[in-house]
Design an enzyme around this catalytic site. Sequence first.
Site, PDB file in Angstrom:
ATOM      1  N   GLU A  15      -3.680   7.434  -4.004  1.00  0.00           N
ATOM      2  CA  GLU A  15      -3.564   6.169  -3.277  1.00  0.00           C
ATOM      3  C   GLU A  15      -3.363   5.022  -4.264  1.00  0.00           C
ATOM      4  O   GLU A  15      -4.155   4.873  -5.200  1.00  0.00           O
ATOM      5  CB  GLU A  15      -4.842   5.925  -2.454  1.00  0.00           C
ATOM      6  CG  GLU A  15      -4.771   4.675  -1.610  1.00  0.00           C
ATOM      7  CD  GLU A  15      -6.082   4.419  -0.858  1.00  0.00           C
ATOM      8  OE1 GLU A  15      -7.122   4.184  -1.511  1.00  0.00           O
ATOM      9  OE2 GLU A  15      -6.062   4.460   0.385  1.00  0.00           O
ATOM     10  N   TYR A  20       0.859  -1.188   0.000  1.00  0.00           N
ATOM     11  CA  TYR A  20       0.000   0.000   0.000  1.00  0.00           C
ATOM     12  C   TYR A  20       0.893   1.235   0.000  1.00  0.00           C
ATOM     13  O   TYR A  20       1.872   1.294   0.749  1.00  0.00           O
ATOM     14  CB  TYR A  20      -0.878   0.012   1.255  1.00  0.00           C
ATOM     15  CG  TYR A  20      -1.668   1.291   1.433  1.00  0.00           C
ATOM     16  CD1 TYR A  20      -2.999   1.374   1.018  1.00  0.00           C
ATOM     17  CD2 TYR A  20      -1.077   2.425   1.994  1.00  0.00           C
ATOM     18  CE1 TYR A  20      -3.719   2.550   1.163  1.00  0.00           C
ATOM     19  CE2 TYR A  20      -1.786   3.604   2.137  1.00  0.00           C
ATOM     20  CZ  TYR A  20      -3.106   3.661   1.719  1.00  0.00           C
ATOM     21  OH  TYR A  20      -3.807   4.832   1.849  1.00  0.00           O
TER      22      TYR A  20
END
Length: 234
Positions: A197, A109
Amino acid sequence: MKIHEYQAKQILAKYGVPVPHGSVASSVDEATKVAEDLGTDVCVVKAQIHAGGRGKAGGVKIVKSAKEVGHAADELIDSKLVTPQTGPEGKIVKKIYIEEGSNIEKEFYISMIVDRTTNGITVIASTEGGMEIEEVAEKTPEKIYTLSLEPNTEIKTNEAKKITTQLGVQNNLKTKVVDLILSLYKAMTSTDSLMIEINPLVTTKEGEVLALDAKIDFDENAFYRQQDIEELRD
Ligand code: ADP
Ligand code: MG
């Protein structure tokens, strides 16, 4: 302002962030044609809605032929997708994105957000790719690494290197992940994004590093100097 994954990936690619090959479609015929042109053994068909959590809700389908891409397209287009992020009313799928399937080794991530109080950028990284970051923060906060940059200071190569070390990226792929982080930062600042993101960022069995999902939120107050981005509005 939010945009779709396929639009976010086009922007990121422009700044040198590696993404899988793919194209958008809004009909079964278009989708089949995209799959034929891609010519890969595995294709991923992804609903384009302004919400995440598509995977668990059936909005991301991994298939093995152009014909199966057609079936997946037929199922998804004009259907209603309810994910934890859409609310109970869900969202109607109008477009799908068909991309090359990746042979995932590991999912990570990474995100960058503008701190609204200081205007500095914070980089958030985690080994728990594919999971919602809020859930990771709650259950295993020790698996999240953050780096807060001073306002108006660029990220340094050494800082990007430190993030890859914290993530435990295998040595031969470190340079690629560092380059991706630097490109992401460039994309962020050049487009006046409030948030980017990448979840997941993956390493593949073939030794590639790819952004498999991408979410961007733009600052509408900067549209006077970002006209091409304002044109991406749905
Ligand atoms: P969402 O976050 O909305 O669920 P993602 O794009 O993150 O959608 O996809 C969900 C999961 O599907 C990813 O975590 C990844 O495991 C898998 N996936 C997505 N795109 C690909 C791809 N191109 N190749 C292989 N797997 C993929
Ligand atoms: Mg995702």
